[in-house]
Motif scaffolding. Sequence first.
Motif, PDB file in Angstrom:
ATOM      1  N   TYR A   4       0.825  -1.209   0.000  1.00 40.75           N
ATOM      2  CA  TYR A   4       0.000   0.000   0.000  1.00 40.75           C
ATOM      3  C   TYR A   4       0.859   1.259   0.000  1.00 40.75           C
ATOM      4  N   LEU A   5       1.974   1.191   0.733  1.00 46.21           N
ATOM      5  CA  LEU A   5       2.914   2.325   0.698  1.00 46.21           C
ATOM      6  C   LEU A   5       3.474   2.507  -0.712  1.00 46.21           C
ATOM      7  N   ASP A   6       3.701   1.400  -1.403  1.00 46.41           N
ATOM      8  CA  ASP A   6       4.215   1.495  -2.778  1.00 46.41           C
ATOM      9  C   ASP A   6       3.212   2.180  -3.708  1.00 46.41           C
ATOM     10  N   VAL A   7       1.947   1.839  -3.543  1.00 44.50           N
ATOM     11  CA  VAL A   7       0.917   2.505  -4.369  1.00 44.50           C
ATOM     12  C   VAL A   7       0.921   3.997  -4.068  1.00 44.50           C
ATOM     13  N   LEU A   8       1.017   4.331  -2.780  1.00 44.19           N
ATOM     14  CA  LEU A   8       1.035   5.750  -2.410  1.00 44.19           C
ATOM     15  C   LEU A   8       2.238   6.454  -3.037  1.00 44.19           C
ATOM     16  N   THR A   9       3.393   5.817  -2.974  1.00 43.98           N
ATOM     17  CA  THR A   9       4.608   6.427  -3.531  1.00 43.98           C
ATOM     18  C   THR A   9       4.452   6.689  -5.032  1.00 43.98           C
ATOM     19  N   ARG A  10       3.924   5.709  -5.744  1.00 41.44           N
ATOM     20  CA  ARG A  10       3.704   5.919  -7.183  1.00 41.44           C
ATOM     21  C   ARG A  10       2.652   7.006  -7.421  1.00 41.44           C
ATOM     22  N   ALA A  11       1.652   7.038  -6.561  1.00 43.94           N
ATOM     23  CA  ALA A  11       0.608   8.061  -6.721  1.00 43.94           C
ATOM     24  C   ALA A  11       1.183   9.460  -6.542  1.00 43.94           C
ATOM     25  N   VAL A  12       2.058   9.607  -5.546  1.00 42.82           N
ATOM     26  CA  VAL A  12       2.680  10.914  -5.318  1.00 42.82           C
ATOM     27  C   VAL A  12       3.450  11.341  -6.555  1.00 42.82           C
ATOM     28  N   GLN A  13       4.163  10.388  -7.161  1.00 42.49           N
ATOM     29  CA  GLN A  13       4.963  10.739  -8.335  1.00 42.49           C
ATOM     30  C   GLN A  13       4.091  11.174  -9.515  1.00 42.49           C
ATOM     31  N   GLU A  14       2.948  10.531  -9.658  1.00 45.54           N
ATOM     32  CA  GLU A  14       2.070  10.897 -10.770  1.00 45.54           C
ATOM     33  C   GLU A  14       1.295  12.172 -10.497  1.00 45.54           C
ATOM     34  N   TRP A  15       1.146  12.479  -9.251  1.00 44.63           N
ATOM     35  CA  TRP A  15       0.255  13.576  -8.852  1.00 44.63           C
ATOM     36  C   TRP A  15       0.932  14.936  -8.947  1.00 44.63           C
ATOM     37  N   VAL A  16       2.207  14.966  -8.596  1.00 47.33           N
ATOM     38  CA  VAL A  16       2.825  16.274  -8.378  1.00 47.33           C
ATOM     39  C   VAL A  16       3.621  16.873  -9.537  1.00 47.33           C
ATOM     40  N   PRO A  17       3.736  16.249 -10.703  1.00 48.24           N
ATOM     41  CA  PRO A  17       4.568  16.902 -11.714  1.00 48.24           C
ATOM     42  C   PRO A  17       4.014  18.278 -12.100  1.00 48.24           C
ATOM     43  N   GLU A  18       4.924  19.196 -12.337  1.00 46.84           N
ATOM     44  CA  GLU A  18       4.536  20.581 -12.601  1.00 46.84           C
ATOM     45  C   GLU A  18       3.830  20.754 -13.946  1.00 46.84           C
ATOM     46  N   ASP A  19       4.003  19.763 -14.843  1.00 50.50           N
ATOM     47  CA  ASP A  19       3.414  19.958 -16.166  1.00 50.50           C
ATOM     48  C   ASP A  19       2.019  19.371 -16.315  1.00 50.50           C
ATOM     49  N   ARG A  20       1.468  18.845 -15.228  1.00 47.99           N
ATOM     50  CA  ARG A  20       0.096  18.338 -15.390  1.00 47.99           C
ATOM     51  C   ARG A  20      -0.873  19.518 -15.394  1.00 47.99           C
ATOM     52  N   PRO A  21      -1.990  19.368 -16.112  1.00 45.31           N
ATOM     53  CA  PRO A  21      -2.970  20.458 -16.121  1.00 45.31           C
ATOM     54  C   PRO A  21      -3.560  20.646 -14.727  1.00 45.31           C
ATOM     55  N   THR A  22      -3.903  21.878 -14.401  1.00 41.28           N
ATOM     56  CA  THR A  22      -4.498  22.151 -13.095  1.00 41.28           C
ATOM     57  C   THR A  22      -5.943  21.659 -13.042  1.00 41.28           C
ATOM     58  N   SER A  23      -6.591  21.695 -14.190  1.00 40.02           N
ATOM     59  CA  SER A  23      -7.989  21.251 -14.267  1.00 40.02           C
ATOM     60  C   SER A  23      -8.139  20.321 -15.445  1.00 40.02           C
ATOM     61  N   GLN A  24      -8.724  19.138 -15.222  1.00 39.48           N
ATOM     62  CA  GLN A  24      -8.968  18.277 -16.377  1.00 39.48           C
ATOM     63  C   GLN A  24     -10.209  17.416 -16.202  1.00 39.48           C
ATOM     64  N   ALA A  25     -11.220  17.987 -15.552  1.00 40.65           N
ATOM     65  CA  ALA A  25     -12.425  17.203 -15.325  1.00 40.65           C
ATOM     66  C   ALA A  25     -13.419  17.372 -16.454  1.00 40.65           C
ATOM     67  N   PRO A  26     -13.834  16.284 -17.053  1.00 39.24           N
ATOM     68  CA  PRO A  26     -14.971  16.362 -17.956  1.00 39.24           C
ATOM     69  C   PRO A  26     -16.250  16.571 -17.147  1.00 39.24           C
ATOM     70  N   SER A  27     -17.345  16.797 -17.824  1.00 31.29           N
ATOM     71  CA  SER A  27     -18.616  16.928 -17.113  1.00 31.29           C
ATOM     72  C   SER A  27     -18.932  15.599 -16.430  1.00 31.29           C
ATOM     73  N   ALA A  28     -19.870  15.653 -15.500  1.00 33.17           N
ATOM     74  CA  ALA A  28     -20.242  14.433 -14.779  1.00 33.17           C
ATOM     75  C   ALA A  28     -20.770  13.380 -15.751  1.00 33.17           C
ATOM     76  N   ALA A  29     -21.559  13.802 -16.714  1.00 38.89           N
ATOM     77  CA  ALA A  29     -22.124  12.846 -17.678  1.00 38.89           C
ATOM     78  C   ALA A  29     -20.997  12.168 -18.465  1.00 38.89           C
ATOM     79  N   GLU A  30     -20.007  12.956 -18.886  1.00 40.78           N
ATOM     80  CA  GLU A  30     -18.879  12.386 -19.643  1.00 40.78           C
ATOM     81  C   GLU A  30     -18.044  11.461 -18.758  1.00 40.78           C
TER      82      GLU A  30
END
Lengths: 472, 472
Positions: A4-30
């Motif tokens: 579980y710690l490993d999943v968290l570690t990978r999640a942190v790496q995917e979550w924090v890069p500076e080049d990810r968009p700040t907003s990327q939510a489609p509508s609820a229907a989509e």
Amino acid sequence: MQDYLDVLTRAVQEWVPEDRPTSQAPSAAELKQILDVSLADEGSDMQSLEDAVKAYLHYNPAVYKSDFYKLLYSGQNKPALLGDWITSLSNATMHTYQVGPVATLMELELIHQWNRLVGFDKDGNQPEGVMVAGGSQANLIGMMLARHHACPDLKSQGPSGRTLVAYVSDQAHYSGQKAANVLGIGTDNLIAVASDDQGRICPVALQQEIDNSLSKGHLPFYIGLTAGTTVTGAYDPVAPCSEIARKHNIWLHIDGAWGGPILFSEQHRHLLADSHLADSFTWDAHKLMNVPITAAVILVKQAGALKSCCSGGGGEYLFHADENADYNLGERSIQCGRRADALKVWLSWKAIGNQGFAAKIDQLQTMKSTCVELINNSDTLEMLAPAAYVNILFRYRPETMTDEAELKALNIGICKAMMNNGGPYVDYAQYKGRYGIRLILANDEVDEAQLAALLELCQQTGRELVDKKSDC
Amino acid sequence: MQDYLDVLTRAVQEWVPEDRPTSQAPSAAELKQILDVSLADEGSDMQSLEDAVKAYLHYNPAVYKSDFYKLLYSGQNKPALLGDWITSLSNATMHTYQVGPVATLMELELIHQWNRLVGFDKDGNQPEGVMVAGGSQANLIGMMLARHHACPDLKSQGPSGRTLVAYVSDQAHYSGQKAANVLGIGTDNLIAVASDDQGRICPVALQQEIDNSLSKGHLPFYIGLTAGTTVTGAYDPVAPCSEIARKHNIWLHIDGAWGGPILFSEQHRHLLADSHLADSFTWDAHKLMNVPITAAVILVKQAGALKSCCSGGGGEYLFHADENADYNLGERSIQCGRRADALKVWLSWKAIGNQGFAAKIDQLQTMKSTCVELINNSDTLEMLAPAAYVNILFRYRPETMTDEAELKALNIGICKAMMNNGGPYVDYAQYKGRYGIRLILANDEVDEAQLAALLELCQQTGRELVDKKSDC
């Protein structure tokens, strides 16, 4: 637990890069078409869990980024994040000392520090407080303390027959209405007092509203001031309202959920210099202190008030009169099980210190002034309200456009277009009937270049929307 | 952020070893001598933070261990723990869809699943719900829904002048009293209806109390049944109370915070077979589902009731009438900012499945029966109440001791002595005037050998306390 710690570690790496968009939510229907969140009779494997975690993080706005200006928080206070992780791991609950011993001592230290900042520790007072599940609950308890002060028998006997009336400004947070509803006061008996041209409650109007209530035989019991209004960040004047409150024996509460942290700053605390004159105070650490949601507190000038007001009796299976009974914070609370929010606030305060928070406020105020100057120097941008704190309400106004409905649609369109392009992520709001872009500076990584670029983008997006419309 | 992950990894290693004591908290006065939790002007380094984290974990009871029997939870649901970590990392807030998109869809799926279990999806109903900060808040909203059903004008206008009366059993959780206080009903107007010899509300007594209220001109508006009482785990009879509620047009709420998960089990759900007859239902995932605190929900049979009851108006800066407006869960809530509790519940449900939770209930019920049998076969232990669910209330009673006060002191002494020795960690409680040891089976790692050892330790500790006393 290592997997579980490993999943968290990978999640942190995917979550924090500076080049990810700040907003990327489609509508609820989509999003419902893209993601399958259904649950089943059979359990799933680790890979399914990790996939869900990835999707969760992917579509959530990147609130840690400095161009997340949408809500009253932005950024990632890492000591606080560590605290929240440990809180989940240890799973203390905050009703009795025995099942949250260190968290209890930390919560008491935080309450001491908050009361010191607000000034409730002056003049021999013995202030107290309790952490609550959000600023709305803190404001609810503020109004409840006021009701108990005015009508101590109501707790056991119910309504007395007299109409209770509460007062906030027309710029106050909607939690006042929720509280009047929950507490059975009635939302019609929460008076929205007129604010002045700075968005601050008008003491003369407050006195008139109280006189009006009294003339009807009603009982004024609560004045709720705001320190840092939601839309424009205005600070209500405490001293004159305190005089009115004292004259009529009305409980004075300050909703400092958003604006309380100004008290850290030598340079800017004059905006809230008279906070010690109130009877109770709301402070959200999950707003400008950037602690993960939720971490709020209700502070009270005179000890004993919380237990007297909030405890409904019962619970003897839980609250034993043993040697630690004074440390059972649950008897001050309207909750039973309560997450140990203290640790995350304590760790961040320990790491950052009073000086660090003061520097943050000062930096944000400087950036606010810089941004306001850029807006004032622009030909097509205009401020819609004064900016005492770090809320900036402005709009794009092409010279040729004067119709308010068109300007509203245009500025909402700018916010949505920027969001749909991945960011910056801002929200829109109205102040005294005029709609604009609400820019919240809560992340002290923001700099002048970033603000200049944002303002340029707003104008460019606005021009494109105007051009597109005139093409039709 | 890697350094913070490293601290977490080391904390996990120190936290989970099987040989650590389950309880090791000194009194508050002692702990204050050992630990310095004071905060300062200057910030601190990483080592100080890690030291604080270590102390925090060291002194917190080890709630993950199977001999933590003290509260209505025990164990560590690891997928849920991962979910809580990710929740802190992403810091969604649950008022609008846009700032918690995946969490919103997950919360809606959970509500669908919970409503299916409770049976609110039958007969063409369109049930709804919202996650809340604990079971006390869920019960508060249950009573608030009832008030709104009885007096829809009260929301805006305040009290009507008629006395509102609510009914729970004398075994109900103390959150009923808190709710009557908060909502302005008055705790005297919450009637504790007599329970039968099984600890269940007595429908005849309920009808008598309602008749008594009506004869005084009062307005009965709320019946709050309990599914799994706090001390003994009794299930109130739903069907006869539902008939009474229907006859008088009274809202029927079930507090299933603790006992709701019985509905997972084919074998045991008969205890709550008529749950679909209620109007609203409380369920705490942080209790028997072992999700980190807090994760609770209020379920409602008819959609629209929550927004109609809870929304106080205002908040237009936040709730925009855009295409996702139906997904803005904040309008069903009395909170504004709300932690995304859905993810941790969703991940654990995904990992464990309906079948996994059913197996857990069945296993715990088997262990309960085993333990009760061991108690019944003992010469010096006795059950103090029936054990329909996984609460076992028993006491140590040496043949020579008949005085109730002495027996109370002795059994409290046993609990405290075991706690002071590091565990097992149990609590004491009283049922119908007799005090005993409240043993909660919430961790399905517990086995027969462990229970036999616990009962033996209770007797041995009791013998030592009796001997010690007779030595004096």
